[in-house]
Design a protein around this motif. Structure first.
Motif, short mmCIF file in Angstrom:
data_model
loop_
_atom_site.label_atom_id
_atom_site.label_comp_id
_atom_site.label_asym_id
_atom_site.label_seq_id
_atom_site.Cartn_x
_atom_site.Cartn_y
_atom_site.Cartn_z
N ALA A 281 0.84 -1.21 0.00
CA ALA A 281 0.00 0.00 0.00
C ALA A 281 0.88 1.26 0.00
CB ALA A 281 -0.93 -0.01 1.21
N MET A 282 2.03 1.20 0.70
CA MET A 282 2.96 2.33 0.67
C MET A 282 3.49 2.55 -0.74
SD MET A 282 5.15 1.60 4.17
CE MET A 282 6.44 2.81 3.79
N ARG A 283 3.79 1.46 -1.42
CA ARG A 283 4.33 1.57 -2.78
C ARG A 283 3.30 2.14 -3.74
NH1 ARG A 283 4.01 -2.15 -6.80
NH2 ARG A 283 3.56 -3.89 -5.40
N LYS A 284 2.05 1.70 -3.61
CA LYS A 284 1.01 2.14 -4.55
C LYS A 284 0.42 3.49 -4.16
CE LYS A 284 -0.22 -2.41 -6.25
NZ LYS A 284 -1.29 -3.38 -6.54
N ASP A 285 0.67 3.90 -2.91
CA ASP A 285 0.20 5.20 -2.42
C ASP A 285 -1.31 5.37 -2.61
OD1 ASP A 285 0.66 7.53 -1.06
OD2 ASP A 285 1.04 8.70 -2.85
N ASP A 286 -2.05 4.31 -2.32
CA ASP A 286 -3.53 4.36 -2.30
C ASP A 286 -3.92 4.72 -0.87
OD1 ASP A 286 -6.19 3.63 -1.79
OD2 ASP A 286 -6.16 2.01 -3.24
N LEU B 73 -4.07 2.35 2.28
CA LEU B 73 -2.98 2.54 3.23
C LEU B 73 -3.53 2.65 4.65
CD1 LEU B 73 0.10 2.97 3.44
CD2 LEU B 73 -0.32 5.42 3.09
N GLU B 74 -4.58 3.43 4.82
CA GLU B 74 -5.19 3.58 6.14
C GLU B 74 -5.69 2.22 6.66
OE1 GLU B 74 -7.62 7.14 7.56
OE2 GLU B 74 -9.20 5.72 7.04
N GLU B 75 -6.32 1.46 5.78
CA GLU B 75 -6.83 0.14 6.19
C GLU B 75 -5.70 -0.78 6.64
OE1 GLU B 75 -9.84 -1.96 4.45
OE2 GLU B 75 -10.87 -0.27 3.50
N GLU B 76 -4.59 -0.73 5.93
CA GLU B 76 -3.50 -1.65 6.26
C GLU B 76 -2.87 -1.33 7.61
OE1 GLU B 76 -3.29 -4.31 4.80
OE2 GLU B 76 -4.32 -3.93 2.91
N PHE B 77 -2.78 -0.05 7.95
CA PHE B 77 -2.28 0.30 9.30
C PHE B 77 -3.20 -0.31 10.36
CE2 PHE B 77 0.38 3.60 7.29
CZ PHE B 77 1.54 3.41 8.00
N ALA B 78 -4.50 -0.19 10.16
CA ALA B 78 -5.45 -0.76 11.13
C ALA B 78 -5.30 -2.28 11.19
CB ALA B 78 -6.87 -0.37 10.75
N ASP B 79 -5.11 -2.90 10.04
CA ASP B 79 -5.02 -4.36 10.01
C ASP B 79 -3.76 -4.85 10.72
OD1 ASP B 79 -7.36 -4.32 8.60
OD2 ASP B 79 -6.46 -4.80 6.66
N VAL B 80 -2.64 -4.17 10.51
CA VAL B 80 -1.41 -4.59 11.20
C VAL B 80 -1.61 -4.45 12.71
CG1 VAL B 80 1.03 -4.04 11.62
CG2 VAL B 80 0.14 -4.07 9.28
N LEU C 79 4.49 9.40 9.53
CA LEU C 79 5.21 9.80 8.31
C LEU C 79 4.30 9.72 7.08
CD1 LEU C 79 8.73 8.13 8.67
CD2 LEU C 79 8.12 10.54 9.01
N GLU C 80 3.37 8.78 7.10
CA GLU C 80 2.45 8.60 5.97
C GLU C 80 1.19 9.47 6.10
OE1 GLU C 80 2.98 7.23 3.25
OE2 GLU C 80 4.38 5.57 3.46
N GLY C 81 1.10 10.23 7.19
CA GLY C 81 -0.06 11.10 7.36
C GLY C 81 -1.33 10.37 7.73
N ILE C 82 -1.17 9.19 8.36
CA ILE C 82 -2.33 8.37 8.76
C ILE C 82 -2.56 8.47 10.26
CG2 ILE C 82 -3.23 6.00 8.91
CD1 ILE C 82 -3.14 7.00 6.02
N ASP C 83 -3.79 8.70 10.66
CA ASP C 83 -4.18 8.68 12.06
C ASP C 83 -4.65 7.25 12.39
OD1 ASP C 83 -5.05 10.41 14.56
OD2 ASP C 83 -6.71 9.03 14.14
#
Lengths: 97, 97
Positions: A40-45, A49-56, B66-70
């Motif tokens: 998600a970081m690579r594709k900058d979606d 990206l937000e969803e993946e932070f929550a999932d981790v 860094l990615e601007g995600i809350d």
């Protein structure tokens, strides 16, 4: 939402599956989701990206529950600044690279 | 402590270093800490295990900043149960293995 509330919520949703899968399979899922975060970081979606932070964080919470660790209690190590130099901001010479 | 408070605290301690290191180096640290978590699981050192969960979450928080995600906002996807089946506990057939 507190860290404890999130860990409890994830436990309510997934504990049955997590406990049947066990800690090693759950660790594998954590790493798989970390890989999805990298993509998600690579594709900058932004939405993904937000969803993946929550999932981790969700998988980390699942694993902590299986290991009997309260994540919010664990996080107290950062309550007085950097755990190594005790400063805010951190003044350690390491962790720059 | 809320998830937002933790992310803010980590930002206060580490943002200067994190921003100089950048997102790829910070992702590398996240993975390195995940490796340390794996080792703590293997050795079953309770005190170290607790610390490693906090460290992984701290690096995840640094990367999110860094990615601007809350992170707390991102976690809302779990507020109505499993994001896929919308049930608590999760009724999806996947994620068992």
């Amino acid at each position: 939402m507190t860290i404890t509330e999130f860990q409890r919520r994830i436990r309510e949703i997934y504990f049955d599956k997590d406990s049947r899968r066990g800690r090693d399979g759950t660790f594998r899922w954590l790493v798989e989701e970390t890989g999805e975060l990298a993509r998600a970081m690579r594709k900058d979606d932004r939405s993904n990206l937000e969803e993946e932070f929550a999932d981790v964080f969700a998988w980390l919470s699942s694993l902590a529950t299986l290991e009997g660790i309260d994540v919010e209690t664990a996080c107290a190590k950062y309550s007085e600044g950097c755990p190594k130099c005790h400063a805010t901001p951190c003044m350690c010479q390491e962790k720059i690279a």
